[in-house]
Write a protein that holds these residues in place. Structure first.
Motif, PDB file in Angstrom:
ATOM      1  N   LYS A  26      35.964  50.593  45.895  1.00 14.10           N
ATOM      2  CA  LYS A  26      34.528  50.216  45.306  1.00 14.10           C
ATOM      3  C   LYS A  26      34.793  50.415  43.832  1.00 14.10           C
ATOM      4  CE  LYS A  26      29.892  52.345  44.911  1.00 14.10           C
ATOM      5  NZ  LYS A  26      28.990  53.355  45.331  1.00 14.10           N
ATOM      6  N   MET A  27      34.298  49.493  43.029  1.00 19.39           N
ATOM      7  CA  MET A  27      34.543  49.388  41.436  1.00 19.39           C
ATOM      8  C   MET A  27      33.168  49.042  41.068  1.00 19.39           C
ATOM      9  SD  MET A  27      37.336  47.995  43.257  1.00 19.39           S
ATOM     10  CE  MET A  27      37.520  46.191  43.303  1.00 19.39           C
ATOM     11  N   ASN A  28      32.964  49.502  39.790  1.00 20.12           N
ATOM     12  CA  ASN A  28      31.591  49.392  39.231  1.00 20.12           C
ATOM     13  C   ASN A  28      31.639  48.898  37.933  1.00 20.12           C
ATOM     14  OD1 ASN A  28      30.185  51.390  40.962  1.00 20.12           O
ATOM     15  ND2 ASN A  28      31.707  53.029  40.503  1.00 20.12           N
ATOM     16  N   HIS A  29      30.353  48.085  37.863  1.00 18.48           N
ATOM     17  CA  HIS A  29      29.934  47.416  36.464  1.00 18.48           C
ATOM     18  C   HIS A  29      28.870  48.085  36.203  1.00 18.48           C
ATOM     19  CE1 HIS A  29      32.435  43.518  35.835  1.00 18.48           C
ATOM     20  NE2 HIS A  29      32.592  43.640  37.171  1.00 18.48           N
ATOM     21  N   THR A  30      28.494  48.029  34.834  1.00 21.01           N
ATOM     22  CA  THR A  30      27.103  48.273  34.279  1.00 21.01           C
ATOM     23  C   THR A  30      25.910  47.619  34.655  1.00 21.01           C
ATOM     24  OG1 THR A  30      27.357  47.571  32.237  1.00 21.01           O
ATOM     25  CG2 THR A  30      28.512  49.865  32.514  1.00 21.01           C
ATOM     26  N   GLN A  31      25.977  46.286  35.157  1.00 16.79           N
ATOM     27  CA  GLN A  31      25.026  45.455  35.343  1.00 16.79           C
ATOM     28  C   GLN A  31      25.506  45.188  36.665  1.00 16.79           C
ATOM     29  OE1 GLN A  31      21.844  45.126  34.199  1.00 16.79           O
ATOM     30  NE2 GLN A  31      22.444  46.511  32.638  1.00 16.79           N
ATOM     31  N   TRP A  32      24.585  44.082  37.172  1.00 20.68           N
ATOM     32  CA  TRP A  32      24.862  43.183  38.639  1.00 20.68           C
ATOM     33  C   TRP A  32      26.143  42.553  38.288  1.00 20.68           C
ATOM     34  CZ3 TRP A  32      21.229  42.132  34.849  1.00 20.68           C
ATOM     35  CH2 TRP A  32      21.552  40.791  34.256  1.00 20.68           C
ATOM     36  N   VAL A  33      26.661  42.184  39.812  1.00 22.26           N
ATOM     37  CA  VAL A  33      27.900  41.436  39.806  1.00 22.26           C
ATOM     38  C   VAL A  33      27.365  39.935  40.242  1.00 22.26           C
ATOM     39  CG1 VAL A  33      30.047  41.059  40.979  1.00 22.26           C
ATOM     40  CG2 VAL A  33      29.259  43.308  40.112  1.00 22.26           C
ATOM     41  N   ASN A  34      27.671  39.019  39.750  1.00 27.78           N
ATOM     42  CA  ASN A  34      27.454  37.509  39.904  1.00 27.78           C
ATOM     43  C   ASN A  34      28.532  36.918  40.928  1.00 27.78           C
ATOM     44  OD1 ASN A  34      24.980  37.512  38.761  1.00 27.78           O
ATOM     45  ND2 ASN A  34      26.093  37.139  36.812  1.00 27.78           N
ATOM     46  N   ALA A  35      29.649  37.210  40.683  1.00 26.58           N
ATOM     47  CA  ALA A  35      30.760  36.392  41.509  1.00 26.58           C
ATOM     48  C   ALA A  35      32.138  37.179  41.475  1.00 26.58           C
ATOM     49  CB  ALA A  35      30.936  35.037  40.753  1.00 26.58           C
ATOM     50  N   VAL A  36      32.739  37.116  42.642  1.00 24.05           N
ATOM     51  CA  VAL A  36      34.002  37.770  43.009  1.00 24.05           C
ATOM     52  C   VAL A  36      35.139  36.842  43.401  1.00 24.05           C
ATOM     53  CG1 VAL A  36      33.083  40.043  43.318  1.00 24.05           C
ATOM     54  CG2 VAL A  36      33.581  38.737  45.217  1.00 24.05           C
ATOM     55  N   ALA A  37      36.235  36.883  43.205  1.00 19.25           N
ATOM     56  CA  ALA A  37      37.423  36.192  43.644  1.00 19.25           C
ATOM     57  C   ALA A  37      38.608  36.868  43.622  1.00 19.25           C
ATOM     58  CB  ALA A  37      37.421  34.960  42.502  1.00 19.25           C
ATOM     59  N   PHE A  38      39.600  36.533  44.662  1.00 18.93           N
ATOM     60  CA  PHE A  38      40.882  37.185  44.747  1.00 18.93           C
ATOM     61  C   PHE A  38      41.631  36.328  44.227  1.00 18.93           C
ATOM     62  CE2 PHE A  38      39.124  39.555  48.476  1.00 18.93           C
ATOM     63  CZ  PHE A  38      39.564  40.657  48.256  1.00 18.93           C
ATOM     64  N   SER A  39      42.890  36.827  43.470  1.00 24.25           N
ATOM     65  CA  SER A  39      43.990  36.106  42.974  1.00 24.25           C
ATOM     66  C   SER A  39      44.692  35.626  44.219  1.00 24.25           C
ATOM     67  CB  SER A  39      44.828  37.188  42.132  1.00 24.25           C
ATOM     68  OG  SER A  39      45.440  38.176  42.922  1.00 24.25           O
ATOM     69  N   PRO A  40      45.504  34.330  43.727  1.00 23.73           N
ATOM     70  CA  PRO A  40      46.495  33.827  44.961  1.00 23.73           C
ATOM     71  C   PRO A  40      47.561  34.704  45.869  1.00 23.73           C
ATOM     72  CG  PRO A  40      46.184  32.420  43.063  1.00 23.73           C
ATOM     73  CD  PRO A  40      45.669  33.775  42.688  1.00 23.73           C
ATOM     74  N   ASP A  41      47.633  35.799  45.124  1.00 23.43           N
ATOM     75  CA  ASP A  41      48.831  36.620  45.662  1.00 23.43           C
ATOM     76  C   ASP A  41      47.775  37.799  46.210  1.00 23.43           C
ATOM     77  OD1 ASP A  41      48.061  38.523  43.393  1.00 23.43           O
ATOM     78  OD2 ASP A  41      50.322  38.168  42.820  1.00 23.43           O
ATOM     79  N   GLY A  42      46.727  37.814  46.217  1.00 24.69           N
ATOM     80  CA  GLY A  42      45.908  39.081  46.894  1.00 24.69           C
ATOM     81  C   GLY A  42      46.172  40.329  46.134  1.00 24.69           C
ATOM     82  N   THR A  43      46.754  40.354  44.904  1.00 25.38           N
ATOM     83  CA  THR A  43      46.842  41.834  44.353  1.00 25.38           C
ATOM     84  C   THR A  43      45.658  41.937  43.253  1.00 25.38           C
ATOM     85  OG1 THR A  43      48.262  40.729  42.549  1.00 25.38           O
ATOM     86  CG2 THR A  43      49.305  41.764  44.129  1.00 25.38           C
ATOM     87  N   LEU A  44      45.010  41.115  42.669  1.00 28.94           N
ATOM     88  CA  LEU A  44      43.935  41.393  41.854  1.00 28.94           C
ATOM     89  C   LEU A  44      42.457  40.879  42.546  1.00 28.94           C
ATOM     90  CD1 LEU A  44      45.521  40.204  38.428  1.00 28.94           C
ATOM     91  CD2 LEU A  44      44.989  42.562  39.170  1.00 28.94           C
ATOM     92  N   VAL A  45      41.288  41.340  42.220  1.00 24.38           N
ATOM     93  CA  VAL A  45      40.042  40.610  42.658  1.00 24.38           C
ATOM     94  C   VAL A  45      39.253  40.730  41.204  1.00 24.38           C
ATOM     95  CG1 VAL A  45      38.792  42.902  43.007  1.00 24.38           C
ATOM     96  CG2 VAL A  45      38.282  40.729  44.170  1.00 24.38           C
TER      97      VAL A  45
END
Length: 121
Positions: A26-45
């Motif tokens: 679980k990661m936190n922003h200070t406002q709402w999250v509009n979109a997410v995406a995984f990197s092609p190798d799956g190491t980053l979101v």
């Protein structure tokens, strides 16, 4: 893959195991999250947020890898298939291309009435 990412009005990015429904990170922003995406190798979101940032998070431990600041709310984010760059778009209609390794803006699609920006010019 074996992971699912979600973003929410509760200001969080969560990574899930879809087979079990277990929350992995679980990661936190200070406002709402509009979109997410995984990197092609799956190491980053990556997440796009109302707090005017796009953040690249390490999937392994949920820590931030890069913070890409905007002047406006960031609505969407997508990785290029090569995994070396990411595109973001904010609510002004501006689209930007970022180099992940250095966290620098490579290019910005001009808004109506603007000319193309070259950050290296």
């Amino acid at each position: 893959g074996d992971r699912l990412a979600s973003g929410s009005e509760d200001k969080t990015v969560r990574i899930w195991n879809p087979a079990t429904g277990a929350e992995i990170a679980k990661m936190n922003h200070t406002q709402w999250v509009n979109a997410v995406a995984f990197s092609p190798d799956g190491t980053l979101v990556a997440s796009a947020s109302g707090d005017r940032t796009a953040v690249l998070w390490k999937v392994a431990d949920g820590t931030p890898y890069r913070n890409l600041a905007h002047e406006r709310v960031v609505n969407t984010i997508a990785f290029r298939p090569d995994g070396n760059t990411v595109a973001t778009a904010d609510d002004s209609g501006r689209v930007r291309l970022w180099e992940i390794e250095r966290g620098v803006e490579l290019w910005a699609l001009p808004q109506q009435g603007d000319t193309a920006e070259d950050p290296d010019a």
